[in-house]
Design a protein around this motif. Structure first.
Motif, PDB file in Angstrom:
ATOM      1  N   TYR A  51    -126.984  43.588  -0.287  1.00 22.42           N
ATOM      2  CA  TYR A  51    -126.660  42.472  -1.173  1.00 22.42           C
ATOM      3  C   TYR A  51    -126.545  42.948  -2.613  1.00 22.42           C
ATOM      4  N   THR A  52    -125.488  42.513  -3.291  1.00 23.59           N
ATOM      5  CA  THR A  52    -125.375  42.714  -4.734  1.00 23.59           C
ATOM      6  C   THR A  52    -124.554  41.583  -5.329  1.00 23.59           C
ATOM      7  N   PRO A  53    -124.971  41.041  -6.467  1.00 20.00           N
ATOM      8  CA  PRO A  53    -124.163  40.035  -7.154  1.00 20.00           C
ATOM      9  C   PRO A  53    -123.213  40.665  -8.168  1.00 20.00           C
ATOM     10  N   TYR A  54    -123.252  41.985  -8.265  1.00 23.04           N
ATOM     11  CA  TYR A  54    -122.463  42.673  -9.287  1.00 23.04           C
ATOM     12  C   TYR A  54    -121.211  43.278  -8.669  1.00 23.04           C
ATOM     13  N   LEU A  55    -120.148  42.507  -8.728  1.00 22.81           N
ATOM     14  CA  LEU A  55    -118.865  42.938  -8.193  1.00 22.81           C
ATOM     15  C   LEU A  55    -117.764  42.135  -8.885  1.00 22.81           C
ATOM     16  N   PHE A  73    -121.356  46.495   1.218  1.00 25.52           N
ATOM     17  CA  PHE A  73    -122.117  45.640   0.305  1.00 25.52           C
ATOM     18  C   PHE A  73    -121.362  44.335   0.101  1.00 25.52           C
ATOM     19  N   GLY A  74    -122.068  43.341  -0.408  1.00 21.32           N
ATOM     20  CA  GLY A  74    -121.450  42.059  -0.685  1.00 21.32           C
ATOM     21  C   GLY A  74    -122.470  41.085  -1.227  1.00 21.32           C
ATOM     22  N   PHE A  75    -122.026  39.849  -1.458  1.00 20.03           N
ATOM     23  CA  PHE A  75    -122.955  38.816  -1.922  1.00 20.03           C
ATOM     24  C   PHE A  75    -122.950  37.698  -0.878  1.00 20.03           C
ATOM     25  N   CYS A  76    -123.500  36.553  -1.208  1.00 21.92           N
ATOM     26  CA  CYS A  76    -123.731  35.557  -0.161  1.00 21.92           C
ATOM     27  C   CYS A  76    -122.440  35.126   0.526  1.00 21.92           C
ATOM     28  N   ILE A  77    -121.364  34.906  -0.225  1.00 24.65           N
ATOM     29  CA  ILE A  77    -120.120  34.435   0.388  1.00 24.65           C
ATOM     30  C   ILE A  77    -119.521  35.519   1.273  1.00 24.65           C
ATOM     31  N   ALA A 139    -127.729  36.647   3.441  1.00 24.41           N
ATOM     32  CA  ALA A 139    -127.448  37.217   2.119  1.00 24.41           C
ATOM     33  C   ALA A 139    -128.380  38.374   1.740  1.00 24.41           C
ATOM     34  N   PHE A 140    -129.682  38.141   1.721  1.00 25.06           N
ATOM     35  CA  PHE A 140    -130.615  39.122   1.165  1.00 25.06           C
ATOM     36  C   PHE A 140    -131.122  40.071   2.248  1.00 25.06           C
ATOM     37  N   ASN A 141    -130.802  41.335   2.109  1.00 24.90           N
ATOM     38  CA  ASN A 141    -131.291  42.341   3.050  1.00 24.90           C
ATOM     39  C   ASN A 141    -132.795  42.548   2.863  1.00 24.90           C
ATOM     40  N   LEU A 142    -133.431  43.083   3.896  1.00 23.07           N
ATOM     41  CA  LEU A 142    -134.888  43.205   3.917  1.00 23.07           C
ATOM     42  C   LEU A 142    -135.411  44.038   2.752  1.00 23.07           C
ATOM     43  N   GLU A 143    -134.736  45.132   2.420  1.00 16.65           N
ATOM     44  CA  GLU A 143    -135.185  45.978   1.315  1.00 16.65           C
ATOM     45  C   GLU A 143    -135.198  45.208   0.003  1.00 16.65           C
ATOM     46  N   LEU A 144    -134.165  44.409  -0.238  1.00 11.46           N
ATOM     47  CA  LEU A 144    -134.110  43.615  -1.464  1.00 11.46           C
ATOM     48  C   LEU A 144    -135.239  42.597  -1.490  1.00 11.46           C
ATOM     49  N   CYS A 145    -135.485  41.936  -0.373  1.00 12.71           N
ATOM     50  CA  CYS A 145    -136.571  40.959  -0.309  1.00 12.71           C
ATOM     51  C   CYS A 145    -137.914  41.603  -0.641  1.00 12.71           C
ATOM     52  N   THR A 146    -138.125  42.807  -0.136  1.00 10.40           N
ATOM     53  CA  THR A 146    -139.373  43.516  -0.401  1.00 10.40           C
ATOM     54  C   THR A 146    -139.522  43.791  -1.888  1.00 10.40           C
ATOM     55  N   ARG A 147    -138.455  44.218  -2.534  1.00 13.12           N
ATOM     56  CA  ARG A 147    -138.517  44.524  -3.968  1.00 13.12           C
ATOM     57  C   ARG A 147    -138.830  43.291  -4.800  1.00 13.12           C
ATOM     58  N   LYS A 204    -115.205  37.506 -15.373  1.00 12.42           N
ATOM     59  CA  LYS A 204    -114.779  38.466 -16.382  1.00 12.42           C
ATOM     60  C   LYS A 204    -115.666  39.703 -16.453  1.00 12.42           C
ATOM     61  N   SER A 205    -116.869  39.608 -15.888  1.00 14.48           N
ATOM     62  CA  SER A 205    -117.834  40.682 -16.116  1.00 14.48           C
ATOM     63  C   SER A 205    -117.511  41.946 -15.335  1.00 14.48           C
ATOM     64  N   ASN A 206    -117.128  41.788 -14.045  1.00 18.77           N
ATOM     65  CA  ASN A 206    -116.946  42.944 -13.160  1.00 18.77           C
ATOM     66  C   ASN A 206    -118.120  43.904 -13.314  1.00 18.77           C
ATOM     67  N   ALA A 207    -119.335  43.335 -13.342  1.00 13.74           N
ATOM     68  CA  ALA A 207    -120.543  44.117 -13.582  1.00 13.74           C
ATOM     69  C   ALA A 207    -120.837  45.034 -12.410  1.00 13.74           C
ATOM     70  N   SER A 208    -121.608  46.059 -12.679  1.00 16.92           N
ATOM     71  CA  SER A 208    -122.059  46.968 -11.631  1.00 16.92           C
ATOM     72  C   SER A 208    -123.518  47.298 -11.887  1.00 16.92           C
ATOM     73  N   GLY A 209    -124.139  47.956 -10.923  1.00 14.12           N
ATOM     74  CA  GLY A 209    -125.532  48.347 -11.095  1.00 14.12           C
ATOM     75  C   GLY A 209    -126.357  47.995  -9.884  1.00 14.12           C
ATOM     76  N   ASP A 210    -127.612  48.382  -9.922  1.00 14.70           N
ATOM     77  CA  ASP A 210    -128.552  48.179  -8.821  1.00 14.70           C
ATOM     78  C   ASP A 210    -129.338  46.904  -9.071  1.00 14.70           C
ATOM     79  N   PHE A 211    -128.955  45.823  -8.387  1.00 16.43           N
ATOM     80  CA  PHE A 211    -129.628  44.547  -8.569  1.00 16.43           C
ATOM     81  C   PHE A 211    -131.095  44.652  -8.169  1.00 16.43           C
ATOM     82  N   GLY A 212    -131.385  45.407  -7.120  1.00 20.57           N
ATOM     83  CA  GLY A 212    -132.760  45.537  -6.668  1.00 20.57           C
ATOM     84  C   GLY A 212    -133.673  46.137  -7.726  1.00 20.57           C
TER      85      GLY A 212
END
Length: 218
Positions: A51-55, A73-77, A139-147, A204-212
């Protein structure tokens, strides 16, 4: 009677793509029920696609199931799109549902990009199992939930699997504000129009990075 559109490939839920079919069929076991297959698919999409919201939300490929599978990778949709596509491969009637939620555990960066805590057009998948529609939110993978110390969503095919109102530390997490309905495919024009009005920076952001990695600054 279920409409055939919930079994057929669509523009974004492209269940006829060879990669989608291979992914959906790879753990198929003779004798397993549709419910068994739906549960298996849920966990493979939940934890196999990060899961990442940065795309780039303006890019239609971010919503196409085959592109999500290829990217890993992807987000909820996009993850809901992939799960629905896999369900259709296995002849499980599948569709996508949407609602607006308040995410009380946003990171400050995501809150800025989204223009607040209200996440419009949050998505989940719905499977038709045991004569009823059941919600599944991969949406949220187990690793992200743990973090983030979020309770991971489980799915048994019999009960709706939607976000918890509280996290593991009893902080407020997700609050469902309203449902926007269910669809045979991703209603991208309506989604983008809503975000353009309420969250223009998303487009407009087209952000990137590690959301976790932002878990420490929530």
């Amino acid at each position: 009677m279920i409409e055939s559109c919930y079994l057929e490939p669509a523009e974004f839920i492209d269940s006829d793509h060879p990669a989608i079919q291979e992914f959906a069929l790879k753990s198929l076991t003779a004798g397993d029920t549709a419910l068994d297959h739906a549960v298996d698919l849920y966990y493979r999409v939940r934890d196999g696609i990060r899961y990442t919201p940065y795309l780039d939300y303006s890019d239609p490929e971010m919503y196409r199931a085959s592109s999500v599978l290829r990217n890993g990778f992807g987000f909820c949709i996009s993850k809901a799109s992939l799960l629905a596509a896999c369900g259709r491969v296995l002849q499980i009637e599948s569709r996508v549902g949407f609602g607006d939620v308040t995410n009380h555990l946003n990171s400050s960066r995501l809150r800025e990009i989204n223009n607040g805590d209200i996440m419009r057009w949050h998505a989940f998948t719905e499977f038709h199992l045991e004569d009823r529609w059941v919600k599944a939110t991969p949406a949220f993978n187990l690793e992200l939930c743990t973090r983030f110390r979020i309770k991971p969503l489980e799915f048994n095919g019999l009960e709706d699997s939607i976000f918890h109102p509280f996290d593991a530390d009893q902080r407020r997490h997700m609050e469902y504000l309203k449902m926007r309905g269910t669809f045979a495919d991703i209603p991208l024009p309506e989604i983008l129009a809503t975000w353009k009005r309420h969250s223009p920076k998303l487009l407009k952001s087209n952000a990137s990075g590690d959301f976790g990695a932002e878990a420490e600054i929530v």
